[in-house]
Design an enzyme around this catalytic site. Structure first.
Site, mmCIF file in Angstrom:
data_model
loop_
_atom_site.group_PDB
_atom_site.id
_atom_site.type_symbol
_atom_site.label_atom_id
_atom_site.label_comp_id
_atom_site.label_asym_id
_atom_site.label_seq_id
_atom_site.Cartn_x
_atom_site.Cartn_y
_atom_site.Cartn_z
ATOM 1 C CE LYS A 1 75.828 -9.078 -1.009
ATOM 2 N NZ LYS A 1 76.454 -10.012 -1.910
ATOM 3 C CE LYS B 1 82.087 -11.996 4.433
ATOM 4 N NZ LYS B 1 82.948 -11.833 3.290
ATOM 5 C CE LYS C 1 79.242 -17.925 -2.714
ATOM 6 N NZ LYS C 1 80.439 -17.644 -3.509
HETATM 7 P P1 AMP Z 1 80.507 -10.523 -1.332
HETATM 8 O O1 AMP Z 1 79.273 -9.726 -1.190
HETATM 9 O O2 AMP Z 1 80.674 -11.505 -0.222
HETATM 10 O O3 AMP Z 1 80.696 -11.082 -2.700
HETATM 11 O O4 AMP Z 1 81.722 -9.505 -1.098
HETATM 12 C C1 AMP Z 1 82.199 -8.593 -2.053
HETATM 13 C C2 AMP Z 1 83.486 -7.962 -1.551
HETATM 14 O O5 AMP Z 1 83.277 -7.213 -0.330
HETATM 15 C C3 AMP Z 1 84.598 -8.978 -1.223
HETATM 16 O O6 AMP Z 1 85.845 -8.441 -1.606
HETATM 17 C C4 AMP Z 1 84.487 -9.133 0.289
HETATM 18 O O7 AMP Z 1 85.690 -9.536 0.866
HETATM 19 C C5 AMP Z 1 84.075 -7.721 0.743
HETATM 20 N N1 AMP Z 1 83.222 -7.802 1.956
HETATM 21 C C6 AMP Z 1 81.979 -8.329 2.048
HETATM 22 N N2 AMP Z 1 81.492 -8.248 3.316
HETATM 23 C C7 AMP Z 1 82.455 -7.646 4.067
HETATM 24 C C8 AMP Z 1 82.560 -7.266 5.462
HETATM 25 N N3 AMP Z 1 81.577 -7.478 6.329
HETATM 26 N N4 AMP Z 1 83.697 -6.660 5.869
HETATM 27 C C9 AMP Z 1 84.692 -6.428 4.992
HETATM 28 N N5 AMP Z 1 84.665 -6.746 3.676
HETATM 29 C C10 AMP Z 1 83.568 -7.355 3.198
#
Ligand code: AMP
Ligand code: TRP
Length: 326
Positions: free
Chosen positions: A198, A195, A114
């Site tokens: 957003k 991965k 971050k």
């Molecule tokens: P974040 O938006 O990174 O805070 O992610 C929120 C939750 O969604 C966390 O548990 C991540 O591990 C899961 N997550 C986010 N992006 C992905 C992705 N592309 N594939 C699988 N899980 C995801």
């Protein structure tokens, strides 16, 4: 019996990665008879540790709430809360701050990542992020936390803090376990070795209009060679698209490969777009229903937050008493 807790930062639109990596598991756990308590939170105080826009932030929080409801969080079975409405989370985080060595925090990979993304946003809250997360979980004495694998260091830390508290002030917290999504990592449509996250055309958002979905899938990168075959190492792009197809259509990857044997990427992508559009439709209809009924949503939140507050304040009273702070 399990007590479930999880949260997502309200930092943007939810995409298919969030659904398959996180929320689908939340729904499964809420429906599991082994779960005696399930609480899901929009964690606004985590979201403000990285750059955010105060003008749109409230709307982002409400959008997240609608997304969760549309994705299947059932207020009859789960509590759906906004973290900031239950100040016991931040109060317990303060208590945990006093027993957490700085050296447990500044070595965490998430903190370093971050900071790299926004070097000027180097604030104490960012360093302290995992302590607040430990408090989110432990204020409800939760023991099962559905998250993505990237969150494992934070779960380990929550256990370290719980152990230290028990040791210093007497047995209070049980061990916390992560509940990891199996094989559900969805990759970016533009850079399939990273991965899905957003930004821009790389993510299929749960609220994307049918034409947006068609356009994004049409523009998704493909690998060299014509064969539609699952091979993550050599064909990451088509493997990701096959994974998405399989998760959404419920067909095994092998079966999808067979169906497209001898056909072109163009044909496959056209059909995949329709699979995605069809999958999103009931979600989007349900979401519109909640959106036009903001009183109902407000009531769901208020009721959930009242119930969560009762659990949190009773646990906090016990914790403070053990420390002589009462
Ligand atoms: P974040 O938006 O990174 O805070 O992610 C929120 C939750 O969604 C966390 O548990 C991540 O591990 C899961 N997550 C986010 N992006 C992905 C992705 N592309 N594939 C699988 N899980 C995801
Ligand atoms: N750190 C989590 C993420 O980035 C979000 C989160 C905050 C969380 N508090 C939590 C997840 C408590 C599970 C339990 O995805």
């Amino acid at each position: 019996m399990n007590k479930i807790f999880s949260g997502i930062r309200p930092s943007g639109k939810l995409h298919l990665g969030h659904y398959f990596g996180a929320i689908k598991n939340w729904v499964a756990l809420q429906d599991n008879p082994e779960s005696e308590q399930a609480i899901f939170a929009v964690v606004e105080y985590h979201g403000i540790t990285t750059p955010f826009n105060p003008k749109t932030y409230h709307q982002q929080v409400m959008d997240s709430v609608l997304d969760y409801l549309a994705a299947g969080i059932n207020p009859e079975k789960s509590l759906l809360i906004r973290q900031s409405k239950i100040p016991e989370h931040t109060e317990l985080a303060w208590i945990f701050n006093t027993i957490t060595p700085v050296s447990w925090l500044d070595r965490l990979p998430t903190y370093k990542e971050k900071l790299e993304q926004a070097p000027k946003y180097n604030n104490v809250g960012l360093l302290d992020y995992p302590v607040l997360m430990a408090a989110d979980i432990l204020i409800y004495k939760s023991n099962l936390v559905p998250v993505g694998e990237d969150q494992m260091p934070h779960i380990d830390l929550a256990n370290e803090i719980a152990k230290k508290f028990n040791h210093m002030f007497g047995q209070t917290f049980e061990p916390v376990k992560a509940f990891l999504a199996e094989g559900a990592r969805i990759m970016s449509l533009q850079e399939p070795t990273k991965k899905m996250s957003k930004t821009g055309d790389e993510a299929l958002n749960l609220m994307d209009e049918p034409d947006t979905v068609r356009e994004k899938i049409k523009k998704a990168v493909t690998d060299s060679g014509k064969e539609i075959k699952f091979d993550e190492e050599n064909k990451p792009a088509i493997s990701n698209l096959l994974t998405i197809h399989s998760l959404l259509s419920g067909k095994e990857i092998k079966k999808v490969e067979e169906e497209y044997d001898g056909k072109s990427y163009v044909d496959f992508k056209k059909d995949l777009a329709e699979v995605v559009v069809g999958f999103l439709k009931p979600f989007q209809e349900k979401r519109k229903g909640f959106e036009s009924n903001s009183d109902q949503v407000e009531e769901i939140l208020t009721k959930s937050e009242e119930k969560a507050k009762i659990i949190a304040s009773s646990n906090l009273a016990e914790i403070k008493k053990k420390m002589g702070v009462f």
